[in-house]
Design an enzyme around this catalytic site. Structure first.
Site, short mmCIF file in Angstrom:
data_model
loop_
_atom_site.label_atom_id
_atom_site.label_comp_id
_atom_site.label_asym_id
_atom_site.label_seq_id
_atom_site.Cartn_x
_atom_site.Cartn_y
_atom_site.Cartn_z
N HIS A 1 22.90 -35.02 15.45
CA HIS A 1 21.44 -35.10 15.00
C HIS A 1 20.64 -34.05 15.77
CE1 HIS A 1 22.24 -38.54 12.51
NE2 HIS A 1 22.19 -39.59 13.70
N ASP B 1 29.96 -46.24 13.44
CA ASP B 1 28.64 -47.15 13.07
C ASP B 1 28.72 -47.57 11.57
OD1 ASP B 1 28.23 -44.65 12.53
OD2 ASP B 1 26.17 -44.48 13.57
C1 SP5 Z 1 24.42 -40.76 16.62
C2 SP5 Z 1 23.86 -41.83 15.73
O1 SP5 Z 1 24.52 -42.72 15.16
N1 SP5 Z 1 22.52 -41.91 15.71
C3 SP5 Z 1 21.87 -42.80 14.94
C4 SP5 Z 1 20.32 -42.78 15.05
C5 SP5 Z 1 19.79 -43.68 14.17
N2 SP5 Z 1 18.56 -44.27 14.81
C6 SP5 Z 1 17.94 -45.19 14.03
C7 SP5 Z 1 17.00 -45.99 15.02
C8 SP5 Z 1 16.04 -47.06 14.28
C9 SP5 Z 1 15.51 -47.85 15.26
N3 SP5 Z 1 15.11 -49.12 14.79
C10 SP5 Z 1 15.47 -50.16 15.58
C11 SP5 Z 1 14.93 -51.34 14.76
C12 SP5 Z 1 15.37 -52.69 15.44
N4 SP5 Z 1 14.97 -53.73 14.89
ZN ZN Z 2 25.22 -42.75 13.35
#
Ligand code: SP5
Ligand code: ZN
Length: 340
Positions: A159, A284
């Site tokens: 990202h 993931d």
């Molecule tokens: C490398 C990779 O897999 N990055 C993933 C990034 C996705 N991030 C999303 C984070 C959203 C956070 N929300 C948390 C909610 C908890 N209830």
């Molecule tokens: Zn990811």
């Protein structure tokens, strides 16, 4: 198979972060890499090697000078400016409508940062650089004739763009490896991104490149991070037109939908006939991952590795996401053993 790993990632250990749904426990933690390492160490087919002293030019080619300087300096500047807490989290997001990053640490964080959950800690810049060093060491082994390699990179990278961090990523390890390979060999590199999230940083870095084919399978960005990229109509631009393939999947897609889509990705790569393949391996996409929103069976990764092997292309696998600690090691091990 050789596995390039450095324990230096541990100095980047985010704790709690902010999201729209409130504070949450950060999932991109040192235990991730340690779980993968333990699974590979337990299997005699893998040989763990430390990063060497690779030429780091590709880091400078991929990431802008002002961004690299920011990443190296911002934590100390933030602390001396009296900002609280002791991690750098942007509070202003000018988008690219702003004119310049400015001098104040909080403003600079909002210029180069794109979300609230990719914090900069005291050790973040060092850990990110070490991850890129692992990826570049693996590239050197590939150039020396190894056919299949794995860089156990953490923090992840896909990202991160030329001058921004986001999605838990700071330096784009896969892009740095790709740029180095492209320079050394004259091009024709393919990047296959199978993290559950679109590899927006990698896409943007090579969007206009005629040397690099980028292919990403991921959950539909209408419903999932990174939201602003990853749609099927993004196909590249200028000399890179036709060399970006996005294959978004509906949220909750399972193996029966994923496998034929994966076959399309491999067909596109085979048609491009690259000299080298970089795999951005995120695991993931499994059903009970706490961050990703696909519904893959953990056993799918053996099949995916087997199918990549059938391409017969020298391959470097770089680690991206995967947050269900109890499954990380086996998913990565299954992919790599089938590939080897
Ligand atoms: C490398 C990779 O897999 N990055 C993933 C990034 C996705 N991030 C999303 C984070 C959203 C956070 N929300 C948390 C909610 C908890 N209830
Ligand atoms: Zn990811």
């Amino acid at each position: 198979m050789q596995v390039v790993y450095s324990p230096e990632h541990r100095v980047h250990a985010p704790a709690e972060c902010m999201s729209a749904s409130g504070p949450f426990r950060h999932r991109e933690v040192p235990q991730r890499a340690e779980a993968i390492l333990a699974a590979l160490e337990a299997d005699r087919r893998f040989v763990i090697v430390p990063p060497g002293d690779p030429v780091m030019n590709a880091l400078e080619e991929v990431h802008a000078a002002d961004y690299r300087a920011y990443l190296a300096e911002i934590h100390a500047a933030w602390i001396s400016a009296g900002e609280a807490p002791s991690i750098v989290v942007p509070e202003l997001f000018p988008g690219r409508g702003g004119r310049r990053a400015g001098r104040h640490p909080a403003n600079r964080a909002g210029w180069f940062g794109t979300d609230t959950f990719t914090p900069i800690l005291a050790g973040t810049a060092e850990a990110a650089r070490e991850a890129a060093r692992c990826a570049l060491t693996a590239v050197d082994l590939l150039l020396a004739g190894e056919e299949r390699l794995y860089a156990l990179t953490r923090p992840p990278g896909h990202h991160a763009g030329r001058d921004f961090h986001g999605g838990f990523c700071y330096f784009n390890n896969a892009a740095v490896a790709t740029a180095h390979l492209a320079r050394e060999t004259g091009g024709r590199i393919a990047v296959l991104d199978i993290d559950a999230h679109h590899g927006n940083g990698t896409q943007e870095i090579f969007y206009a490149s005629e040397h690099v084919l980028t292919v990403s399978l991921h959950a539909d960005p209408n419903e999932e991070f990174p939201y602003y990229w990853g749609y099927a109509e993004e196909t590249g631009i200028g000399p890179g037109e036709g060399l970006n393939l996005n294959l978004p999947l509906p949220l909750g897609a399972d193996d029966s939908l994923y496998l034929p889509t994966f076959a399309r990705a491999l067909e596109r790569i085979a048609a491009f006939a690259p000299r080298y393949l970089i795999v951005s391996l995120g695991v993931d996409g499994i059903a009970d991952d706490p961050i990703g929103h696909l519904s893959l069976a953990p056993e799918i990764f053996g099949i995916l590795g087997h199918n990549v092997r059938a391409l017969g292309i020298p391959t470097l696998v770089v680690q991206e996401g995967g947050y269900r600690i109890t499954h990380l090691g086996t998913c990565v091990r299954d992919f790599l053993s089938a590939l080897d």
